[in-house]
Write a protein that holds these residues in place. Structure first.
Motif, PDB file in Angstrom:
ATOM      1  N   ASN A   5      68.972 -19.010  -5.672  1.00 28.00           N
ATOM      2  CA  ASN A   5      68.936 -18.806  -7.113  1.00 28.00           C
ATOM      3  C   ASN A   5      67.495 -18.654  -7.575  1.00 28.00           C
ATOM      4  N   PRO A   6      67.058 -17.446  -8.000  1.00 29.11           N
ATOM      5  CA  PRO A   6      65.666 -17.255  -8.437  1.00 29.11           C
ATOM      6  C   PRO A   6      65.291 -18.146  -9.603  1.00 29.11           C
ATOM      7  N   ALA A  11      62.226 -23.214 -12.761  1.00 26.40           N
ATOM      8  CA  ALA A  11      62.582 -24.504 -13.364  1.00 26.40           C
ATOM      9  C   ALA A  11      61.407 -25.464 -13.306  1.00 26.40           C
ATOM     10  N   LEU A  12      61.206 -26.213 -14.396  1.00 28.77           N
ATOM     11  CA  LEU A  12      60.162 -27.244 -14.441  1.00 28.77           C
ATOM     12  C   LEU A  12      60.739 -28.534 -13.871  1.00 28.77           C
ATOM     13  N   LEU A  17      54.247 -26.660  -9.955  1.00 28.56           N
ATOM     14  CA  LEU A  17      53.009 -26.197 -10.552  1.00 28.56           C
ATOM     15  C   LEU A  17      53.334 -25.491 -11.873  1.00 28.56           C
ATOM     16  N   ALA A  18      52.605 -25.870 -12.940  1.00 26.80           N
ATOM     17  CA  ALA A  18      52.887 -25.309 -14.256  1.00 26.80           C
ATOM     18  C   ALA A  18      51.589 -24.892 -14.925  1.00 26.80           C
ATOM     19  N   THR A  83      60.363 -23.816   1.301  1.00 21.90           N
ATOM     20  CA  THR A  83      61.173 -24.544   2.288  1.00 21.90           C
ATOM     21  C   THR A  83      62.134 -25.515   1.620  1.00 21.90           C
ATOM     22  N   THR A  84      61.708 -26.179   0.533  1.00 21.18           N
ATOM     23  CA  THR A  84      62.617 -27.062  -0.222  1.00 21.18           C
ATOM     24  C   THR A  84      62.377 -26.845  -1.698  1.00 21.18           C
ATOM     25  N   VAL A  85      63.476 -26.986  -2.477  1.00 17.58           N
ATOM     26  CA  VAL A  85      63.384 -26.761  -3.914  1.00 17.58           C
ATOM     27  C   VAL A  85      62.899 -28.001  -4.639  1.00 17.58           C
ATOM     28  N   SER A  86      63.418 -29.153  -4.255  1.00 20.01           N
ATOM     29  CA  SER A  86      63.054 -30.395  -4.935  1.00 20.01           C
ATOM     30  C   SER A  86      62.949 -31.532  -3.922  1.00 20.01           C
TER      31      SER A  86
END
Length: 735
Positions: A5-6, A11-12, A17-18, A83-86
């Motif tokens: 899912n792009p 997503a914050l 990094l923001a 490699t990992t989203v969260s």
């Protein structure tokens, strides 16, 4: 792995990094918290996270593609994929090796060289070009002016401080021992040097190594007087960075301005990490704790010395400024000074023998420069021909030329003095100002307070002295260093306090009886013995050594039982009574007096607290076992006290703390190290003192204190002959 899912990339989430596109410079940071109503971001270069409303949508996720840079190491790489989203982690190709890196440790790498900007079509306007040229012109002017930041500090600078700053800043590579007498403002000098070097862009990253009880004071003074924000790094800071911030790099790389405790940084893990970080400037406060003892071919280095040696290593000589702050660079031996000089400039004295040879020649040069500076030529009561010969010899001049220059007025004599001073090799790395020459300080007077013991006290102490004598003999026969030092402690306590002596003897008796069940000397005792030299300066060391250094000995335990019983029968503590009598007189002569009292022992400190509270004085306590905030609170309470007040301090208050609001000092017991005397008196005899300094030295007739005075007098000569008068000589004469 690929991201299905792009939207996950936009997503914050914590660790992402923001950026804040609408703010000046579009700052980048790491998301530290996401709640229902708000998101908190720790921006680069900011000390505290900033909160934003989720609904405002002013914060955007940074999309990592192409070239990136690791914030912790500066390594450049190419993003391969997530490699990992969260928590968000990325696979990055760095130096032809695939590594997995947390997103919080990555930053977009933008090439800013002219060619890359032209290829990317990133052109500035004519106005931006003009502003850039103007800024660079002012930058160059600042870099070449002598001093550019004198007006940026919130402090009333003294002429001698400006002189020190000018000399350090204009002498590359800015590596000096600042050895001004206690109270002349070495912290201010170090802060000004830092400010000047930062104005030139040469001291971006700075590390301050300070005694544990002074780290908060350093942080406060750097912020309040120089507007420099320093972060204190300790075990709690590291835990916060790793667990809360998900920071995986070297914790010392997380901040540009860092203060650490000299006790904490000697831990193997922290020492290694600190020395791996790239510093532009290192400041070591109370640098005499980083010392090496050199005896023949034997060299003993403190743990702090080894850490400092790595921090200011020869490999960093040309690129790392270093300031060592200490009023007492030699504690007992001139070669301790050599060990510090060796760290700053290894080539100045190739060997310790070279240093000693030069030191033996220095006293005559020091006296010649001092006499010419103070009296001019001719020098009163000195044969003129002798002065001419000495000047000619030192400067390799013809006698006629030396005589002509000496006779050519004050300016010519001053020029000769400058040339003579340059022959003092230590002046290449050492600066020392003395109160006598700086001027503007209140006079100080020493008073001898002799204590005469009662027959009961003398009888009890004679018995303890016989026990100590036997203990020395036993330690000598068995080569037991721990027992030898325990006997030193008891001998000191005999002159300090009957109560302290009784408590310590009983503590050793109890431990001896316990050791009957575990008769071997533990590993902790071995470590204490190895650390004896440094340990004697810590409040908790004496108690630990008395306990851990005990090996089962029924006969000694029985003797201690007898001595404790003998001390219990002593009805009066003559030393404490003498103190109470003098304080009563003082309260009658001076309204609401404030007294700073030093003792070497916590047991004596507690005994005096009980007695003084009975007297009705407000009693404040300062010792090394208090937490930093407790120490600050006790100092504040002492400062604010409206009635008669006294601060009872161990050696923990003898370094760095400022008590110029008090002008009465009591040396309740005398340290055997003359430099400790100077450190103590320097707490009140310093810039800002407005009253005559009064020092009361207690000494017990017929004890070791009576004999130690001559030793103090002899030892202080070592430092005086090398770099000038150490300071408290007149106070020793007053004893």
């Amino acid at each position: 792995m690929s991201v299905d899912n792009p939207a996950d990339l936009r997503a914050l989430i914590p660790g992402a990094l923001a950026c804040w596109p609408s703010a000046p410079g579009s700052p980048i940071g790491v998301v530290v918290e996401v709640a229902t109503q708000q998101v908190r971001v720790m921006f680069d270069g900011v000390e505290e996270p900033q909160a934003f409303s989720v609904h405002a949508q002013v914060i955007e996720r940074v999309l990592l593609t192409g070239m990136v840079r690791r914030a912790s190491t500066g390594a450049i790489g190419m993003v391969q994929g997530m490699t990992t989203v969260s928590p968000p982690r990325w696979q990055v190709l760095i130096d032809n090796r695939l590594v997995t890196v947390a997103e919080a440790d990555l930053r977009p790498h933008v090439l800013e060289d002219p060619r890359s900007r032209m290829l990317a079509g990133r052109f500035g306007t004519a106005r931006q070009f003009y502003l850039a040229v103007t800024a660079r012109r002012y930058e160059n002017e600042q870099a070449t002016n002598d001093l550019v930041s004198l007006g940026e500090s919130r402090v009333d600078l003294k002429p001698h401080q400006v002189s020190v700053v000018h000399r350090v800043v204009t002498s590359y590579p800015h590596r000096y021992l600042l050895c001004d007498e206690v109270g002349l403002g070495k912290t201010i000098e170090a802060g000004m040097v830092l400010k000047e070097l930062r104005a030139r862009g040469t001291a971006v990253r700075c590390l301050v190594v300070s005694p544990p009880n002074l780290i908060r004071q350093w942080q406060f003074e750097l912020k309040s007087k120089f507007n420099e924000t320093f972060s204190i790094i300790n075990s709690q800071t590291v835990k916060y960075l790793r667990e809360t911030q998900r920071y995986e790099g070297n914790p010392f790389d997380a901040y540009e301005s860092v203060i650490v405790s000299s006790a904490w940084i000697t831990g193997p893990e922290w020492a290694k990490l600190a020395t791996q970080s790239d510093w532009d400037m290192v400041v070591v406060d109370e640098a005499h704790h980083a010392r090496a003892r050199i005896t023949g071919n034997r060299r003993e280095e403190t743990l702090l010395y080894r850490v400092v040696r790595d921090l200011v290593s020869p490999a960093a000589f040309s690129k790392r400024a270093a300031l060592f702050l200490t009023a007492t660079p030699m504690q007992l031996d001139s070669r301790e000074l050599y060990s510090l000089v060796e760290l700053l400039d290894p080539a100045l004295f190739p060997t310790v023998e070279h240093f000693e040879r030069h030191r033996s020649e220095v006293p005559g040069l020091n006296r010649l420069v001092h006499d010419l500076s103070e009296h001019g030529f001719p020098i009163p009561d000195v044969e003129s021909r002798s002065v001419i010969d000495r000047v000619a010899g030192w400067l390799n001049l013809e006698e006629a030329e030396a005589e002509a220059r000496l006779s050519d007025g004050r300016t010519s004599v001053e020029e000769l003095c400058a040339e003579l001073s340059a022959l003092h090799l230590l002046s290449e790395v050492l600066i020392r100002n003395r109160k006598k020459l700086v001027g503007g300080f209140m006079p100080r007077h020493a008073h001898r307070s002799q204590v005469d013991l009662t027959k009961d006290e003398r009888r009890a102490l004679d018995a303890v002295e016989e026990y100590v004598h036997d203990g020395y003999a036993r330690a000598d026969r068995t080569n037991d260093q721990a027992v030898g030092f325990v006997m030193v402690i008891f001998q000191k306590m005999m002159a300090s306090s009957i109560s302290a002596l009784r408590m310590s003897l009983d503590k050793r008796r109890i431990r001896l009886e316990q050791r009957a069940l575990e008769p071997t000397l533990g590993k902790r005792a071995a470590r204490l013995v190895a650390d004896i030299e440094e340990g004697m300066e810590r409040d908790d060391f004496v108690s630990a050594l008395l306990g851990e250094g005990a090996v089962a000995d029924v006969e000694e335990a029985n003797e201690l039982t007898r001595l404790v019983a003998l001390l219990d029968k002593v009805p009066v503590d003559s030393k404490a009574e003498t103190l109470l009598t003098q304080l009563r007189v003082l309260a009658e002569q001076e309204p609401n007096p404030k007294v700073l009292l030093f003792t070497e022992f916590r047991e004596t400190q507690e005994h005096l607290r009980r007695r003084l509270e009975e007297l009705g004085w407000e009693v404040c306590m300062f010792h090394g076992q208090l937490k930093p905030e407790q120490k600050d609170a006790e100092v504040d309470r002492f400062r604010a006290a409206a009635g008669p007040s006294i601060l009872l301090s161990t050696e923990a208050g003898g370094e760095g703390r400022n008590f110029q609001f008090c002008h009465l000092l009591v040396n309740y017991d005398l340290p055997w190290n003359p430099m400790r005397v100077e450190q103590r008196i320097g707490r009140i005899d310093r810039i800002g003192q407005v009253d005559t300094v009064q020092v009361f030295n207690f000494w017990v007739k017929g004890t070791v204190e009576e004999r130690v005075l001559n030793v103090l007098e002899r030892r202080i000569n070592i430092f005086e002959e090398t770099v000038g008068v150490a300071g408290p000589r007149e106070l020793i004469h007053g004893l």
